[in-house]
Motif scaffolding. Structure first.
Motif, PDB file in Angstrom:
ATOM      1  N   TRP A 141       8.478  -4.964  10.945  1.00  0.00           N
ATOM      2  CA  TRP A 141       7.530  -5.257  12.074  1.00  0.00           C
ATOM      3  C   TRP A 141       8.522  -3.217  12.568  1.00  0.00           C
ATOM      4  N   TYR A 142       9.117  -2.886  12.691  1.00  0.00           N
ATOM      5  CA  TYR A 142       9.356  -1.494  12.678  1.00  0.00           C
ATOM      6  C   TYR A 142       8.908  -0.594  11.920  1.00  0.00           C
ATOM      7  N   CYS A 151       0.847  -0.904  -0.179  1.00  0.00           N
ATOM      8  CA  CYS A 151       0.095   0.021  -0.250  1.00  0.00           C
ATOM      9  C   CYS A 151       1.433   1.208   0.042  1.00  0.00           C
ATOM     10  N   MET A 152       0.142   2.589  -0.156  1.00  0.00           N
ATOM     11  CA  MET A 152       0.774   3.669  -0.165  1.00  0.00           C
ATOM     12  C   MET A 152       1.056   3.699   1.678  1.00  0.00           C
ATOM     13  N   LEU A 153       1.952   4.992   1.762  1.00  0.00           N
ATOM     14  CA  LEU A 153       2.579   4.680   3.041  1.00  0.00           C
ATOM     15  C   LEU A 153       2.303   6.191   3.190  1.00  0.00           C
ATOM     16  N   ASN A 193      -2.527  -1.217   5.401  1.00  0.00           N
ATOM     17  CA  ASN A 193      -3.027  -0.251   6.100  1.00  0.00           C
ATOM     18  C   ASN A 193      -2.198  -0.268   7.599  1.00  0.00           C
ATOM     19  N   VAL A 194      -0.545  -0.715   7.012  1.00  0.00           N
ATOM     20  CA  VAL A 194       0.495  -0.859   8.574  1.00  0.00           C
ATOM     21  C   VAL A 194       1.739  -0.743   7.956  1.00  0.00           C
ATOM     22  N   GLY A 195       1.858  -1.474   6.987  1.00  0.00           N
ATOM     23  CA  GLY A 195       3.559  -1.071   6.521  1.00  0.00           C
ATOM     24  C   GLY A 195       3.461  -2.510   5.324  1.00  0.00           C
ATOM     25  N   PRO A 196       5.055  -1.887   4.935  1.00  0.00           N
ATOM     26  CA  PRO A 196       5.627  -3.757   3.710  1.00  0.00           C
ATOM     27  C   PRO A 196       4.770  -4.669   4.412  1.00  0.00           C
ATOM     28  N   GLU A 246      11.292   9.474   8.150  1.00  0.00           N
ATOM     29  CA  GLU A 246      11.735   9.192   9.473  1.00  0.00           C
ATOM     30  C   GLU A 246      12.336   7.501   8.577  1.00  0.00           C
ATOM     31  N   ALA A 247      11.519   6.423   8.156  1.00  0.00           N
ATOM     32  CA  ALA A 247      12.098   5.420   7.580  1.00  0.00           C
ATOM     33  C   ALA A 247      13.795   5.818   6.827  1.00  0.00           C
TER      34      ALA A 247
END
Length: 363
Positions: free
Chosen positions: A247-248, A12-14, A200-203, A21-22
């Motif tokens: 997780w990060y 998804c789009m982040l 919705n949360v990450g990669p 920050e990443a």
């Protein structure tokens, strides 16, 4: 690089803030001299990330204390196997409420390998020629160990959270991969909730399982240890080296969600975005939504062009304008706009503007 609006269903789009920050941490995490993808999962630095991620998730979803939170590998398809392996006794049976592609895949995985999957076909064409859900068919069969439901069918554009079946003492196991964190949920209504990060949360690369503690510890002897909820719980989701970067990234996204005002604020935004898009489609005689308003997904808007010979032109022109990922899933065809948490209202406005322009030129 020009800005694009990412409507892909996943990965998804982040959020820009999360990506920035990443990017900073990728080469040097907290002045350790190591990038975040290089630090050991056994290090104090990563232990803090893991702990804060779980704490934030519990806070945002108001997860009761009698539920375990597991960070796993294997994706949603891995959990199609993990669910019966952890819950279904040998020669047991489970109910599967099929509302689309992914619940059908889950039922097939169980039926072909692990036990009896009692399939309840719950979708039908209503009098308006739209796909709808017959919730009366979501009944528990005597002797079933659990009931399974996919709350948001990403492929089909069907969402059923507002009409959950009452399964009594039989635990309801829910796949919420594509609508988790998009609205408040009552976790206590479920025996377990599983979701992949990539919506919705990450990669991609990690799945989270929220499971009531009394359902942990019943896995079959031949259940792989990396899918055994009891093993994962015992080792703090670190029985083997986890997908530390995913997780990060989940941790960063949870921080971002909290900074906005939590899932309650995201629900307000998601209602606004979905209303804007569906209102235009419903008011048009050029585009068609074949999903009943009662069960339309807020985050996966599935639609078609009345003249489907224009599909390729539609995709080509939208992509040229920076609107990417609108082609529907290969199972259904047509179009699909996934407007997950990170998609701002400006992206939906840009899509609606294109829909209007394309309609005016080809109507």
């Amino acid at each position: 690089m020009s800005k694009v609006w990412n409507f892909y269903a996943g990965p998804c789009m982040l959020p820009d803030e999360v990506m920035e920050e990443a990017q900073r941490d990728f080469r040097d995490f907290q002045n350790t001299g190591m990038g975040v993808v290089e630090i050991s999962h056994r290090s104090a630095e990563f232990s803090e990330i893991a702990s804060k991620a779980e704490s934030l998730l519990r806070e945002l979803l108001h997860i009761p204390t009698n539920y375990r939170v597991l960070f796993e590998q294997g994706g949603g398809r891995g959990q199609f196997a993990a669910i019966p392996l952890n819950l279904l006794p040998e020669n047991g049976q489970a109910d599967y409420f099929v509302t689309g592609h992914w619940s059908n895949c889950a039922a097939k995985e169980c039926a072909e390998k692990y036990g009896k999957a009692i399939i309840h076909e719950c979708t039908y064409l209503n009098s308006d020629g739209q796909y709808d859900v017959d919730f009366s068919k979501m009944t528990v069969t005597p002797g079933s160990t659990y009931a399974y439901i996919c709350i948001n069918e990403t492929v089909n554009g069907i969402e059923t959270l507002e009409n959950l079946p009452d399964t009594g003492n039989v635990p309801l196991i829910a796949d919420m991969s594509s609508n988790i964190m998009t609205r408040p949920i009552d976790v206590s209504k479920f025996g377990a909730i599983i979701f992949g990060l990539q919506k919705n949360v990450g990669p991609s690369g990690m799945t989270i399982t929220i499971v009531r503690e009394d359902l942990v510890g019943h896995a079959r002897k031949y259940c792989p240890s990396v899918l055994d909820w009891a093993v994962l719980d015992k080792y703090g989701s670190m029985f083997n080296t986890p997908c530390t970067f995913a997780w990060y990234m989940a941790y960063l996204n949870f921080k971002w969600i909290k900074s906005l005002g939590g899932v309650e604020e995201l629900e307000r935004r998601n209602i606004e975005k979905a209303k804007m898009l569906y209102n235009y489609i419903d008011g048009s005689d050029f585009y068609v939504s074949k999903i009943s308003k009662n069960v339309r997904s807020r985050v996966n808007c599935v639609f078609t062009l009345k003249d489907e010979t224009l599909n390729n032109e539609f995709i080509a022109q939208s992509k040229a304008l920076g609107l990417v990922g609108l082609k529907g899933h290969k199972v259904l065809g047509g179009m699909r706009a996934s407007i997950y948490n990170a998609m701002p209202i400006e992206g939906v406005k840009a899509l609606v503007d294109f829909l209007k322009d394309f309609e005016q030129r080809y109507k």
